[in-house]
Design a protein around this motif. Structure first.
Motif, PDB file in Angstrom:
ATOM      1  N   TYR A  30       0.868  -1.313  -0.008  1.00  0.00           N
ATOM      2  CA  TYR A  30       0.043  -0.046  -0.034  1.00  0.00           C
ATOM      3  C   TYR A  30       0.914   1.270   0.119  1.00  0.00           C
ATOM      4  N   ARG A  31       1.796   1.182   0.704  1.00  0.00           N
ATOM      5  CA  ARG A  31       2.923   2.450   0.604  1.00  0.00           C
ATOM      6  C   ARG A  31       3.653   2.779  -0.576  1.00  0.00           C
ATOM      7  N   ARG A  32       3.778   1.530  -1.219  1.00  0.00           N
ATOM      8  CA  ARG A  32       4.375   1.548  -2.642  1.00  0.00           C
ATOM      9  C   ARG A  32       3.659   2.185  -3.517  1.00  0.00           C
ATOM     10  N   ALA A  33       2.168   2.022  -3.541  1.00  0.00           N
ATOM     11  CA  ALA A  33       1.060   2.420  -4.385  1.00  0.00           C
ATOM     12  C   ALA A  33       0.884   3.888  -4.054  1.00  0.00           C
ATOM     13  N   ALA A  34       1.021   4.203  -2.715  1.00  0.00           N
ATOM     14  CA  ALA A  34       0.781   5.710  -2.459  1.00  0.00           C
ATOM     15  C   ALA A  34       1.807   6.482  -2.960  1.00  0.00           C
ATOM     16  N   ARG A  35       3.000   6.215  -3.082  1.00  0.00           N
ATOM     17  CA  ARG A  35       4.072   6.722  -3.180  1.00  0.00           C
ATOM     18  C   ARG A  35       4.094   7.038  -4.870  1.00  0.00           C
ATOM     19  N   ASP A  55      -1.437   0.243 -14.743  1.00  0.00           N
ATOM     20  CA  ASP A  55      -0.154   0.736 -15.397  1.00  0.00           C
ATOM     21  C   ASP A  55       0.681   1.517 -14.545  1.00  0.00           C
ATOM     22  N   ILE A  56       0.102   2.052 -13.227  1.00  0.00           N
ATOM     23  CA  ILE A  56       0.774   2.557 -12.406  1.00  0.00           C
ATOM     24  C   ILE A  56       1.588   1.783 -11.640  1.00  0.00           C
ATOM     25  N   PRO A  57       2.961   2.111 -11.641  1.00  0.00           N
ATOM     26  CA  PRO A  57       3.518   1.056 -10.688  1.00  0.00           C
ATOM     27  C   PRO A  57       3.150   0.698  -9.173  1.00  0.00           C
ATOM     28  N   GLY A  58       3.356  -0.556  -8.928  1.00  0.00           N
ATOM     29  CA  GLY A  58       2.603  -1.044  -7.582  1.00  0.00           C
ATOM     30  C   GLY A  58       1.269  -0.970  -7.450  1.00  0.00           C
ATOM     31  N   VAL A  59       0.282  -0.568  -8.570  1.00  0.00           N
ATOM     32  CA  VAL A  59      -0.953  -0.885  -8.496  1.00  0.00           C
ATOM     33  C   VAL A  59      -1.378  -2.080  -8.896  1.00  0.00           C
ATOM     34  N   GLY A  60      -1.769  -2.923  -8.388  1.00  0.00           N
ATOM     35  CA  GLY A  60      -2.378  -4.271  -9.068  1.00  0.00           C
ATOM     36  C   GLY A  60      -4.010  -4.212  -9.004  1.00  0.00           C
ATOM     37  N   LYS A  61      -4.510  -5.351  -9.282  1.00  0.00           N
ATOM     38  CA  LYS A  61      -6.048  -5.553  -9.287  1.00  0.00           C
ATOM     39  C   LYS A  61      -6.557  -4.958  -7.999  1.00  0.00           C
ATOM     40  N   ALA A  62      -6.049  -5.480  -6.717  1.00  0.00           N
ATOM     41  CA  ALA A  62      -6.896  -5.120  -5.647  1.00  0.00           C
ATOM     42  C   ALA A  62      -6.810  -3.580  -5.411  1.00  0.00           C
ATOM     43  N   ILE A  63      -5.620  -3.073  -5.481  1.00  0.00           N
ATOM     44  CA  ILE A  63      -5.487  -1.747  -5.260  1.00  0.00           C
ATOM     45  C   ILE A  63      -6.259  -0.681  -6.110  1.00  0.00           C
ATOM     46  N   ILE A  67      -9.147   2.141  -5.707  1.00  0.00           N
ATOM     47  CA  ILE A  67      -9.178   3.428  -6.501  1.00  0.00           C
ATOM     48  C   ILE A  67     -10.603   3.715  -6.967  1.00  0.00           C
ATOM     49  N   GLN A  68     -10.893   2.615  -7.649  1.00  0.00           N
ATOM     50  CA  GLN A  68     -12.430   2.738  -8.468  1.00  0.00           C
ATOM     51  C   GLN A  68     -13.449   2.948  -7.482  1.00  0.00           C
ATOM     52  N   GLU A  69     -13.259   2.286  -6.471  1.00  0.00           N
ATOM     53  CA  GLU A  69     -14.386   2.428  -5.247  1.00  0.00           C
ATOM     54  C   GLU A  69     -14.314   3.849  -4.801  1.00  0.00           C
TER      55      GLU A  69
END
Ligand code: DGT
Ligand code: CA
Ligand code: CA
Ligand code: ZN
Length: 573
Positions: A30-35, A55-63, A67-69
Motif C-alpha cells: 500500500y505504501r508503494r502504491a501511495a508513493r 499501469d501505475i507502478p505498484g498498483v495491481g488488481k486489488a488496489i 481506487i475505483q471504489e
C-alpha cells in the motif's frame, strides 16, 4: 471530485492499520502504491476512465479496485473495516518518532495505552520501563520523542519559522543545481502561525539536493525521502517539506504549494469552466493536453483572466472575485512606512538608549518615532513615575533638536488600570506628544469587564492609540476576553487608532480587515525593545496586508506634516 492526495492518505492509513495488525507484506504494497500515486501528474479519475490504473507502478488488481471504489463512492470499505478492528488512537501513536507497530502493540496490550494522553500518563508513572525488553533508557527515549511529537503538532509563531526558513534558504540555495528556491505554504502567505514549513526548489537534478536536505545537521527524523518530495523534522520539532520540481514547472508548483487549499480549489474551478486543468505541474487544456502556462505564477493567473494575486490574500475570502474585476487592493508595503509610534528604551524595559533607537530608525529611513515607555504601575517593566517621565520628555527634546534627520516624539505606553482609569493624570499625559494605552496586568476579567475597562480608557481625551487590543502574545499567551466590535465602535467615535503590534501579533488579520471595513485607520508598530527590534515590523505589516489594508489605512505611512494633525496633542516645535 476527490484528489489524488485523498486516496494517497487512504492508502497510508490502510498501511498503518495493517502494520498494527501485524501484517508484514501488505503494508509495504500500500505504501508503494501511495508513493507512485503521489508522483503522478495526472488525475486518477482520468487514468481510470482510460482503464489504465494498473499501469501505475505498484498498483495491481486489488488496489486498482479500491481506487475505483473511492472515485465512485468517496470511501474504501476495506479501510472502514480495518478502522473497526483497531482502537483509533493507535494510528496516532505510530506518528511518534522511532515508535513502530511492535512497540505500539506492546504498549496497548500490556499497559492498555491507546491514546497519546494515556501514553503520557504511563510514562509519568514510570510504567513503561517495566515492560519486557524496555527499561529506563527506552522509557526516557519514548518520553523525549513524545515531547517532540507534541511540539510538532502545535503551530509555531511566524517569527521563529521565518528565521528558520531564512537559514534553510541560505543553505539549500547554495547547493549546486538549484536554479530557484522559494518558501511556499502558509509562511509565504505570511500567516501568523505556521503548521509546517514548505520549501520549493527548481532543479533538473533532484537526488543530490534531497540527500543534502535529509542530511542537514539539525535533522531529528526523516519522515519521507523521495525524488520529488522529502519531509524532515528538525531539532525543535518543526516539520519541513521540500519539493524539487523541473524549472519549467516552477510557477505552477509555487502556485499550488503556496495554497491556501481553499484558494486553489476556487482557482481550479475557474480553470475547469474553460475545460482547462490546473495542477501542481501546469495549467493545461484538458482536451488536447496543450500546456497553457507553467513557468511563472504571473502567467498562470493571467491565463485565468486576472492579475497576480499577492500570497497574503490567497484565502478565498473575496480575492479571486476582486482579481477577476481587476479590483485587488494595492496592499501597504514596507516602503510606505514612515515611522514607528511604539518604541521602548532603557528608561523602562528597553535595552537601548533614545539616541540608538533614533539612530536605528534613521537608518531605516524613518521620518519619526515615538518613544513610549511603560508607566509606573508596570513595575516588572520598570515603568516610569511622573517625575521620570518629565525628565525623559526633556531629554527627548534635546536629542530631537540634535538629530535633524528624524522627529522624536515623546510618548508613553500608559497602563489601563483595573477600574479603566489611566496610570497617569491628564496633566501629565498632556505634556507628551502621543499617548498609547494598553493593558498588561489583571487580565482575567469577563468580556464585559475587560471591554468596559478598555472603552473607558479610549474615552480619555489624550489617548491616541490602543496598543495590542486583545492582549494575545502569539504562540505564548492567549488573548483576554474582549468584545472587539465594541472596541472598534469606540475607536471610531473617539478617534483612537487600533494598533497592529508586530511583536504580539495579537490582532487577527480578519479583525483588522473588519476594522478597515468599518472605516477605521490602524497603526502598525514594532513595539521594539532594542535597536535591532524595528525589523519585526514586517510581521505586523503582514497582518495588515492579510487584512487587505492599503497605505491610506495605516496612519504611520503619513508624512509627519500630516500625522501630527490626526494625533490629539502633538507639541510642534
Ligand atoms: P500549514 O502548514 O498548516 O500552516 O498550512 P499550509 O497552507 O502551508 O498547508 P500545507 O503545508 O498542508 O500545504 C501547503 C500547500 O499545498 C497548501 O497551502 C495548498 C497545497 N496543498 C496541500 N495539500 C493539498 C491538497 O490536498 N489539495 C490541494 N488542492 N492543495 C493542497
Ligand atoms: Ca505548510
Ligand atoms: Ca506541508
Ligand atoms: Zn510596548
Amino acid at each position: 471530485m476527490p484528489e489524488n492526495s485523498d486516496i494517497v492518505k487512504v492508502f497510508y492509513e490502510i498501511a498503518d492499520l495493517l502494520d498494527l495488525l501485524g501484517e508484514t507484506f501488505k503494508p509495504r504494497a500500500y505504501r508503494r502504491a501511495a508513493r507512485s500515486i503521489e508522483a503522478l501528474s495526472e488525475d486518477l479519475a482520468d487514468i481510470a476512465t482510460r482503464s489504465e490504473l494498473e499501469d501505475i507502478p505498484g498498483v495491481g488488481k486489488a488496489i486498482s479496485q479500491k481506487i475505483q471504489e473511492f472515485l465512485k463512492t468517496g470511501k474504501v470499505r476495506a479501510l472502514e473495516e480495518l478502522r473497526a478492528k483497531v482502537p483509533s488512537g493507535l494510528v496516532e501513536l505510530l506518528r511518534i518518532p522511532d515508535i513502530g507497530p511492535k512497540t505500539v502493540q506492546k504498549l496497548h496490550e500490556k499497559l492498555g495505552v491507546s491514546t497519546i494522553e494515556q501514553l503520557r500518563e504511563a510514562l509519568e508513572e514510570h510504567r513503561v520501563r517495566d515492560l519486557p525488553g524496555f527499561g529506563e533508557r527506552s522509557e526516557e527515549s519514548i518520553r523525549r520523542n513524545l515531547e517532540l511529537y507534541i511540539k510538532q503538532q502545535q503551530r509555531s509563531p511566524i517569527n521563529t519559522v521565518y528565521h528558520l526558513a531564512q537559514k534553510l534558504l541560505n543553505v539549500l540555495g547554495g547547493l549546486s543545481g538549484v536554479e530557484k528556491i522559494e518558501v511556499a505554504g502558509s509562511l509565504r502567505r505570511w500567516r501568523e502561525t505556521v503548521g509546517d514549513l514548505d520549501i520549493l526548489i527548481a532543479s533538473e537534478k533532484s537526488e543530490p539536493i534531497m540527500s543534502a536536505f535529509t542530511q542537514l545537521p539539525d535533522v531529528k527524523q526523516i519522515l519521507a525521502h523521495g525524488p520529488t518530495k522529502s519531509s524532515i523534522i528538525i531539532r525543535d520539532g518543526m516539520q519541513v517539506d521540500l519539493r524539487v520540481v523541473k524549472p519549467e514547472n516552477f510557477g505552477a508548483a509555487l502556485q499550488y504549494f503556496t495554497g491556501s487549499k481553499a484558494h486553489n480549489i476556487a482557482l481550479r474551478r475557474i480553470a475547469q469552466k474553460r475545460k482547462w486543468k490546473l495542477s501542481e505541474y501546469s495549467l493545461s487544456d484538458k482536451r488536447d493536453g496543450r500546456i497553457i502556462a507553467q513557468r511563472t505564477e504571473e502567467e498562470i493567473y493571467e491565463a485565468l483572466g486576472m492579475p497576480w494575486v499577492p500570497p497574503e490574500l490567497r484565502e478565498d475570502t473575496g480575492e479571486i472575485e476582486a482579481a477577476l474585476e481587476n479590483q485587488l487592493p494595492k496592499l501597504v508595503e514596507l516602503s510606505d512606512i514612515r515611522g514607528d509610534l511604539h518604541v521602548h528604551t532603557k528608561w523602562s524595559d528597553g535595552r537601548d538608549t533614545v539616541e540608538s533607537m533614533a539612530q536605528a530608525a534613521i537608518e531605516r529611513g524613518y521620518e519619526y518615532i515615538a518613544i513610549s515607555d511603560h508607566s509606573k504601575r508596570i513595575k516588572i517593566a520598570k515603568g516610569l513615575a511622573e517625575t521620570k517621565l518629565r525628565e525623559q520628555i526633556e531629554a527627548i527634546q534635546k536629542i530631537d533638536e540634535e538629530l535633524s534627520d528624524i522627529r522624536i516624539l515623546s510618548g508613553v505606553e500608559v497602563e489601563i488600570l483595573s477600574d479603566g482609569s489611566l496610570d497617569f493624570s491628564d496633566d501629565v499625559l498632556a505634556e507628551t506628544d502621543v499617548v498609547t494605552a494598553s493593558i498588561h496586568y489583571d487580565t482575567r476579567g469577563s468580556e464585559e469587564e475587560m471591554t468596559e475597562r478598555l472603552v473607558s480608557a479610549m474615552k480619555n481625551k489624550y489617548v491616541d492609540i490602543l496598543a495590542h487590543p486583545t492582549g494575545r502574545l502569539v504562540g505564548e499567551r492567549p488573548p483576554y476576553s474582549v468584545n472587539l466590535d465594541k472596541l472598534m465602535e469606540t475607536a471610531k467615535h473617539y478617534h483612537v487608532f487600533l494598533e497592529i503590534n508586530s511583536h504580539r501579533l495579537d490582532l487577527p488579520d480578519v479583525e483588522a480587515r473588519r476594522a478597515k471595513d468599518r472605516g477605521l485607520k490602524l497603526v502598525v508598530n514594532s513595539d521594539a525593545h532594542w535597536a535591532n527590534g524595528f525589523e519585526i515590523i514586517k510581521f505586523g505589516l503582514a497582518v495588515a496586508r492579510r487584512a487587505w489594508l492599503e497605505a491610506t489605512d495605516v496612519i504611520n505611512t503619513l508624512p509627519f506634516s500630516k500625522l501630527h494633525r490626526i494625533l490629539k496633542h502633538v507639541h510642534i516645535n
